[in-house]
Design a protein around this motif. Structure first.
Motif, PDB file in Angstrom:
ATOM      1  N   VAL A 147       0.858  -1.183   0.000  1.00 53.47           N
ATOM      2  CA  VAL A 147       0.000   0.000   0.000  1.00 53.47           C
ATOM      3  C   VAL A 147       0.895   1.234   0.000  1.00 53.47           C
ATOM      4  CG1 VAL A 147      -1.693   1.336   1.299  1.00 53.47           C
ATOM      5  CG2 VAL A 147      -1.892  -1.156   1.173  1.00 53.47           C
ATOM      6  N   THR A 148       0.862   1.982  -1.073  1.00 54.37           N
ATOM      7  CA  THR A 148       1.750   3.144  -1.200  1.00 54.37           C
ATOM      8  C   THR A 148       0.992   4.452  -1.409  1.00 54.37           C
ATOM      9  OG1 THR A 148       1.955   2.799  -3.584  1.00 54.37           O
ATOM     10  CG2 THR A 148       3.598   1.735  -2.166  1.00 54.37           C
ATOM     11  N   GLU A 149      -0.313   4.391  -1.502  1.00 54.55           N
ATOM     12  CA  GLU A 149      -1.074   5.600  -1.808  1.00 54.55           C
ATOM     13  C   GLU A 149      -2.371   5.638  -1.012  1.00 54.55           C
ATOM     14  OE1 GLU A 149      -1.321   8.779  -2.381  1.00 54.55           O
ATOM     15  OE2 GLU A 149      -0.122   8.418  -4.174  1.00 54.55           O
ATOM     16  N   ALA A 150      -2.774   6.825  -0.614  1.00 55.18           N
ATOM     17  CA  ALA A 150      -4.042   7.008   0.086  1.00 55.18           C
ATOM     18  C   ALA A 150      -5.170   7.050  -0.936  1.00 55.18           C
ATOM     19  CB  ALA A 150      -4.015   8.302   0.885  1.00 55.18           C
ATOM     20  N   GLU A 151      -6.289   6.419  -0.582  1.00 51.12           N
ATOM     21  CA  GLU A 151      -7.470   6.445  -1.440  1.00 51.12           C
ATOM     22  C   GLU A 151      -8.128   7.825  -1.369  1.00 51.12           C
ATOM     23  OE1 GLU A 151     -10.516   3.817  -0.154  1.00 51.12           O
ATOM     24  OE2 GLU A 151     -11.527   3.755  -2.083  1.00 51.12           O
ATOM     25  N   THR A 152      -8.208   8.364  -0.160  1.00 50.46           N
ATOM     26  CA  THR A 152      -8.715   9.721   0.043  1.00 50.46           C
ATOM     27  C   THR A 152      -7.852  10.395   1.103  1.00 50.46           C
ATOM     28  OG1 THR A 152     -10.278   9.071   1.790  1.00 50.46           O
ATOM     29  CG2 THR A 152     -11.089   9.030  -0.479  1.00 50.46           C
ATOM     30  N   SER A 153      -7.823  11.716   1.080  1.00 53.13           N
ATOM     31  CA  SER A 153      -7.082  12.463   2.098  1.00 53.13           C
ATOM     32  C   SER A 153      -7.778  13.790   2.330  1.00 53.13           C
ATOM     33  CB  SER A 153      -5.629  12.676   1.674  1.00 53.13           C
ATOM     34  OG  SER A 153      -5.556  13.373   0.450  1.00 53.13           O
ATOM     35  N   LYS A 154      -7.888  14.156   3.582  1.00 53.53           N
ATOM     36  CA  LYS A 154      -8.548  15.415   3.935  1.00 53.53           C
ATOM     37  C   LYS A 154      -7.820  16.045   5.112  1.00 53.53           C
ATOM     38  CE  LYS A 154     -12.527  15.256   6.051  1.00 53.53           C
ATOM     39  NZ  LYS A 154     -13.970  15.081   6.288  1.00 53.53           N
ATOM     40  N   GLY A 155      -7.438  17.297   4.947  1.00 56.21           N
ATOM     41  CA  GLY A 155      -6.783  18.025   6.025  1.00 56.21           C
ATOM     42  C   GLY A 155      -7.817  18.764   6.856  1.00 56.21           C
ATOM     43  N   SER A 156      -7.770  18.558   8.154  1.00 62.07           N
ATOM     44  CA  SER A 156      -8.772  19.165   9.039  1.00 62.07           C
ATOM     45  C   SER A 156      -8.111  19.753  10.275  1.00 62.07           C
ATOM     46  CB  SER A 156      -9.809  18.123   9.491  1.00 62.07           C
ATOM     47  OG  SER A 156     -10.549  17.631   8.402  1.00 62.07           O
ATOM     48  N   TYR A 157      -8.622  20.906  10.686  1.00 58.95           N
ATOM     49  CA  TYR A 157      -8.275  21.443  11.995  1.00 58.95           C
ATOM     50  C   TYR A 157      -9.327  20.956  12.996  1.00 58.95           C
ATOM     51  CZ  TYR A 157      -4.823  24.755  10.148  1.00 58.95           C
ATOM     52  OH  TYR A 157      -3.708  25.319   9.570  1.00 58.95           O
TER      53      TYR A 157
END
Length: 370
Positions: A147-157
């Motif tokens: 596994v080398t890649e994220a399917e989804t990514s979200k930056g949150s505070y």
């Protein structure tokens, strides 16, 4: 809860690029906004104030706000495409053109953010942290390392409360002091009985009482129920000394979760954390070899609080046809989350451990009879 159908669209702040006019967003690990089109960077002008702690009594004077109810939706008006986006966050992207939108917290929040720890890892660095994490999991299927890649990514505070307090605690307990006594007992072996002696530890207990003083700084408590406290605690430690006075520029391009745990409720959690430190201080004050703490009466003074935003990357990756979620501390790179286990590897490890224990027992029995 505010009915979103009757809420007036709020003017949402955006930050235009000085070079091409497009919308810029915060560039992690910098003090600048960056344009995703022309890559121009423009400095964030720092505010002329320090991060402040607020007296807890101040809460009684704060008025209720129209959208303060957890789950209430705020309507963002995009100045780019003129579309409206409804969200329960303080910053989002336009659902139509992806323009970063930041709301003014003052009209809607009972407590506005005082400080922010800006993102230190960008999306690429978060994915790198994910790759390192998946490749280092014990008892994971070998395929997980691929596994080398994220399917989804979200930056949150994520909102957190911090609390400062001066405490003085009066305790009652007991101090235990060890001593040794000699006991005799009989042992039968090979048909013969003999008397042996052994030293046995005992404890004398003496009444103890006293007073301890502890000062607490930035006791951290999550301000959201969207993630469990157990999950968020695993992302510690946070470099709170890197917090900067709140500025909307740091939110541009990221989601900002609104708090749904009130500061009064957060204080109860903070006091629980303080209590464990205070009890340890009481035990140290009692001294001896063992301690019993029967009661602690703590008084708090100089109690202050603030609302702090902490950065997290929320990633998901696909393995064996299932989506797994992890969170990455966007300052330190610490990763926590879900992962698969290999039953075969676990069984093999257990059998190997049993084999080692069995070999040790056989060796011990062989030496005794030799």
């Amino acid at each position: 809860m505010t009915d979103p159908s009757t809420a007036d669209p709020a003017a949402s702040r955006t930050f235009p690029c000085e070079a091409c006019g497009a919308t810029v967003e915060y560039a992690p690990s910098t003090a600048a906004l960056r344009c995703s089109y022309c890559q121009h960077e423009q400095a964030i002008v720092p505010v002329l104030r320090q991060v402040q702690e607020h007296p807890f009594e101040e809460l009684a004077t704060l008025p209720a706000k129209p959208l303060a109810t957890p789950g209430a939706l705020q309507t963002f008006h995009c100045p780019g495409c003129q579309a409206c986006t409804e969200s329960d966050s303080l910053s989002v992207r336009c659902q139509f053109c992806a323009t970063p939108l930041v709301a003014d917290a003052a009209p809607t929040e009972r407590v506005v953010p005082e400080a922010v720890v800006p993102f230190g890892l960008d999306r690429s660095a978060a994915r790198k942290a994910l790759r390192a994490w998946t490749s280092s999991r014990w008892f994971a299927p070998s395929s997980l390392k691929k596994v080398t890649e994220a399917e989804t990514s979200k930056g949150s505070y994520l909102p957190h409360w911090t609390y400062d307090a001066a405490t003085i605690s009066h305790y009652r307990g007991e101090r235990g002091e060890h001593y040794w006594v000699t006991e005799t007992h009989t042992v039968t072996e090979g048909g013969e009985t003999r008397t042996e002696t052994r030293e046995v530890q005992r404890t004398r207990w003496w009444p103890a009482s006293g007073t301890v003083v502890e000062d607490f700084d930035d006791v951290l408590v999550p301000g959201t129920t969207q993630m469990t406290q157990k999950q968020l605690d695993k992302l510690h430690p946070w470099p709170l000394d890197e917090a900067r006075p709140y500025q909307e520029e740091y939110l541009a391009g990221f989601q900002t979760v609104r708090y749904d745990i009130e500061p009064e409720a957060g204080l109860d959690t903070a006091k629980t954390k303080m209590a464990s430190v205070i009890e340890a201080s009481c035990r140290n004050d009692i001294g001896g070899d063992e301690q019993r703490v029967h009661s602690v009466d703590t008084r708090y003074s100089d109690l202050t609080f603030k609302l702090l935003l902490l950065p997290v990357w929320i990633l998901s990756y696909l393995h064996a046809g299932r989506s797994w979620q992890v969170m990455v501390n966007a300052r330190t790179g610490e990763v926590i989350g879900e992962r698969p286990y290999s039953v075969l590897k676990i069984v093999t490890a257990v059998l190997a451990a049993l084999a080692v224990v069995s070999a040790g027992i056989l060796l011990y029995l062989g030496l005794r009879h030799s």
